[in-house]
Design a protein around this motif. Structure first.
Motif, mmCIF file in Angstrom:
data_model
loop_
_atom_site.group_PDB
_atom_site.id
_atom_site.type_symbol
_atom_site.label_atom_id
_atom_site.label_comp_id
_atom_site.label_asym_id
_atom_site.label_seq_id
_atom_site.Cartn_x
_atom_site.Cartn_y
_atom_site.Cartn_z
ATOM 1 N N PHE A 106 0.829 -1.201 0.000
ATOM 2 C CA PHE A 106 0.000 0.000 0.000
ATOM 3 C C PHE A 106 0.865 1.253 0.000
ATOM 4 C CE2 PHE A 106 -2.201 3.473 2.094
ATOM 5 C CZ PHE A 106 -3.413 3.506 1.428
ATOM 6 N N VAL A 107 1.901 1.270 0.828
ATOM 7 C CA VAL A 107 2.769 2.448 0.922
ATOM 8 C C VAL A 107 3.488 2.682 -0.396
ATOM 9 C CG1 VAL A 107 4.706 3.502 2.143
ATOM 10 C CG2 VAL A 107 3.056 2.104 3.398
ATOM 11 N N MET A 144 -2.805 4.126 19.564
ATOM 12 C CA MET A 144 -1.426 4.068 19.082
ATOM 13 C C MET A 144 -1.370 4.282 17.575
ATOM 14 S SD MET A 144 -0.202 0.806 21.366
ATOM 15 C CE MET A 144 1.421 0.735 20.601
ATOM 16 N N ILE A 145 -2.427 3.888 16.876
ATOM 17 C CA ILE A 145 -2.551 4.183 15.453
ATOM 18 C C ILE A 145 -3.916 4.811 15.213
ATOM 19 C CG2 ILE A 145 -0.967 2.360 14.717
ATOM 20 C CD1 ILE A 145 -3.379 0.643 14.010
ATOM 21 N N ASP A 146 -4.002 5.643 14.184
ATOM 22 C CA ASP A 146 -5.245 6.328 13.856
ATOM 23 C C ASP A 146 -6.069 5.569 12.825
ATOM 24 O OD1 ASP A 146 -4.834 8.925 15.352
ATOM 25 O OD2 ASP A 146 -3.044 8.930 14.085
ATOM 26 N N LEU A 147 -5.377 4.814 11.980
ATOM 27 C CA LEU A 147 -6.071 4.161 10.880
ATOM 28 C C LEU A 147 -5.273 2.940 10.450
ATOM 29 C CD1 LEU A 147 -8.586 4.756 9.021
ATOM 30 C CD2 LEU A 147 -6.962 5.705 7.380
ATOM 31 N N GLU A 148 -5.991 1.899 10.059
ATOM 32 C CA GLU A 148 -5.347 0.717 9.493
ATOM 33 C C GLU A 148 -5.867 0.507 8.086
ATOM 34 O OE1 GLU A 148 -4.743 -4.081 10.319
ATOM 35 O OE2 GLU A 148 -5.302 -2.722 11.948
ATOM 36 N N ILE A 149 -4.972 0.109 7.186
ATOM 37 C CA ILE A 149 -5.352 -0.175 5.808
ATOM 38 C C ILE A 149 -5.039 -1.639 5.525
ATOM 39 C CG2 ILE A 149 -5.036 0.418 3.385
ATOM 40 C CD1 ILE A 149 -6.103 2.734 4.976
ATOM 41 N N GLY A 150 -6.025 -2.377 5.014
ATOM 42 C CA GLY A 150 -5.746 -3.756 4.656
ATOM 43 C C GLY A 150 -6.981 -4.631 4.724
ATOM 44 N N VAL A 151 -6.748 -5.919 4.749
ATOM 45 C CA VAL A 151 -7.833 -6.900 4.862
ATOM 46 C C VAL A 151 -8.280 -6.969 6.312
ATOM 47 C CG1 VAL A 151 -8.444 -9.331 4.581
ATOM 48 C CG2 VAL A 151 -6.901 -8.222 2.939
ATOM 49 N N ILE A 152 -9.572 -6.940 6.533
ATOM 50 C CA ILE A 152 -10.091 -7.009 7.895
ATOM 51 C C ILE A 152 -9.720 -8.354 8.486
ATOM 52 C CG2 ILE A 152 -12.163 -6.954 9.321
ATOM 53 C CD1 ILE A 152 -13.463 -5.244 7.111
ATOM 54 N N GLY A 242 5.889 -17.180 -7.293
ATOM 55 C CA GLY A 242 5.352 -16.451 -6.155
ATOM 56 C C GLY A 242 3.908 -16.065 -6.372
ATOM 57 N N LEU A 243 3.317 -15.525 -5.337
ATOM 58 C CA LEU A 243 1.904 -15.147 -5.357
ATOM 59 C C LEU A 243 1.766 -13.847 -4.586
ATOM 60 C CD1 LEU A 243 -0.987 -16.306 -6.122
ATOM 61 C CD2 LEU A 243 -1.094 -17.071 -3.753
ATOM 62 N N ILE A 244 1.294 -12.780 -5.242
ATOM 63 C CA ILE A 244 1.183 -11.476 -4.601
ATOM 64 C C ILE A 244 -0.095 -10.784 -5.068
ATOM 65 C CG2 ILE A 244 3.704 -11.203 -4.437
ATOM 66 C CD1 ILE A 244 3.526 -9.241 -6.770
ATOM 67 N N PRO A 245 -0.583 -9.795 -4.333
ATOM 68 C CA PRO A 245 -1.706 -8.999 -4.832
ATOM 69 C C PRO A 245 -1.286 -8.206 -6.074
ATOM 70 C CG PRO A 245 -1.441 -8.715 -2.467
ATOM 71 C CD PRO A 245 -0.223 -9.432 -2.950
ATOM 72 N N HIS A 246 -2.177 -8.064 -6.997
ATOM 73 C CA HIS A 246 -1.891 -7.320 -8.224
ATOM 74 C C HIS A 246 -1.404 -5.907 -7.914
ATOM 75 C CE1 HIS A 246 -2.969 -4.863 -11.801
ATOM 76 N NE2 HIS A 246 -2.573 -5.936 -12.468
ATOM 77 N N SER A 247 -1.977 -5.288 -6.889
ATOM 78 C CA SER A 247 -1.601 -3.905 -6.567
ATOM 79 C C SER A 247 -0.153 -3.784 -6.127
ATOM 80 C CB SER A 247 -2.520 -3.351 -5.470
ATOM 81 O OG SER A 247 -2.403 -4.112 -4.286
ATOM 82 N N SER A 248 0.446 -4.866 -5.631
ATOM 83 C CA SER A 248 1.830 -4.808 -5.173
ATOM 84 C C SER A 248 2.813 -4.644 -6.317
ATOM 85 C CB SER A 248 2.190 -6.072 -4.385
ATOM 86 O OG SER A 248 1.456 -6.154 -3.187
ATOM 87 N N CYS A 301 -7.507 6.346 -3.853
ATOM 88 C CA CYS A 301 -7.685 4.980 -4.364
ATOM 89 C C CYS A 301 -8.499 4.982 -5.661
ATOM 90 C CB CYS A 301 -8.364 4.108 -3.314
ATOM 91 S SG CYS A 301 -7.337 3.706 -1.893
ATOM 92 N N ARG A 302 -9.538 5.787 -5.695
ATOM 93 C CA ARG A 302 -10.384 5.844 -6.895
ATOM 94 C C ARG A 302 -9.671 6.495 -8.066
ATOM 95 N NH1 ARG A 302 -16.012 7.850 -3.920
ATOM 96 N NH2 ARG A 302 -16.716 5.779 -3.248
#
Length: 308
Positions: A106-107, A144-152, A242-248, A301-302
């Protein structure tokens, strides 16, 4: 109760952040001499030197380092309590640091466009990314964190979520890998090679293995690594798949991967889509600045079309 000057809390927060009397004074709109006097008051109040000279710089004492783990959150909460609730904050003047827990993918993919969007609208807002070693909800609960990004990945019932985009898994191999030659990426051909998988839980199987199993096939997994960057580096220099998310792969997936010595391919079996969400604690749900951050991330993201 002894009188407490909450201005000292803000001053301590800035001093520990900048580790410079001059820079702290500039941020707070004070003269260096006034900031120095404030540091003296803080030393008297805490009974500790807090910042000490080390050559031409100041370094925190052990006690100051321990305070630094909590003082920023305390200062922010104090400011939130002692100011009127605003439904329309002046984003252009907003001074705030948001801590976001997200994985490297994501980063790498959205860090730059998000920085551009935030810089245009809120030049005084800062983002602190931290590594996503787990999905424990306690960090959100404790602020400790304000927001998390990822799979629930937590069953914490109180957390708020918002879908950002859908992703999908793709396979990766080194450029020129024999898998891509005839007969191509068939389930049997794919399963016949050795594989590296990514798992923070150190698991050797996943959805692809379930899908292959339905066809009576089983792949050979010889390595488990903690990050997608690890998998990409290993695949680039070996015959492992290997196997990765397309976005990576990056926003220009095909050309980016090829330039880096990788090729990606569609999997020969179906796997569930990946739902990437923003996750936050309800105590920040109505916070106008936090809501602005969530809206900005969704818009980025959009606009970048990250979903594969």
């Amino acid at each position: 109760m002894q009188a407490v000057d909450l201005n000292l809390l803000t001053a301590l927060d800035v001093l520990l952040s900048e580790q410079s009397v001059t820079k702290a004074a500039h941020r707070l709109g004070l003269s260096p001499s006034a900031m120095s006097r404030t540091l003296s008051r803080l030393r008297a109040a805490t009974g500790d030197q807090l910042l000490v000279q080390a050559g031409r710089t100041l370094v925190p004492t052990p006690h100051a380092e321990r305070l630094g783990l909590h003082v920023h959150e305390l200062a922010r909460n104090a400011r939130a309590v002692l100011q009127p609730v605003s439904t329309a904050p002046d984003i252009a003047r907003l001074e705030r640091t948001f801590t976001i827990r997200a994985n490297d993918g994501f980063v790498d993919l959205l860090g730059a466009p998000l920085a551009t969007a935030i810089g245009r609208a809120a030049p005084h807002v800062r983002i602190r990314y931290i590594a996503k070693h787990d999905k424990d909800a306690q960090a959100l609960r404790e602020g400790m964190i304000d927001l998390e990004i990822g799979v629930i990945g937590t069953a914490a019932p109180e957390l708020k979520t918002r879908l950002l985009f859908h992703d999908r898994f793709v396979g990766i191999c080194r450029a020129g890998h024999p898998l891509l030659q005839k007969p191509g990426v068939t389930p049997k051909h794919y399963a016949g090679y050795r594989h590296v998988v990514v798992s923070r839980k150190r698991q050797f199987a996943g959805p692809v293995d379930d899908a292959l199993g339905q066809l009576g096939l089983r792949r050979t997994i010889v390595m488990v690594v903690p990050t997608y960057a690890n998998a990409m580096q290993i695949v680039r220099h070996s015959d492992l798949l290997g196997l990765i998310p397309h976005s990576s792969l990056g926003s220009a997936a095909g050309s980016h991967a090829a330039n880096e010595g990788l090729q990606y391919f569609e999997l020969p079996v179906r796997t569930p889509r990946i739902k990437i969400s923003a996750i936050w604690h309800p105590r920040l749900h109505a916070d106008p600045a936090h809501r602005w951050l969530r809206d900005t991330i969704l818009e980025v993201c959009r606009s970048t079309g990250v979903a594969g």
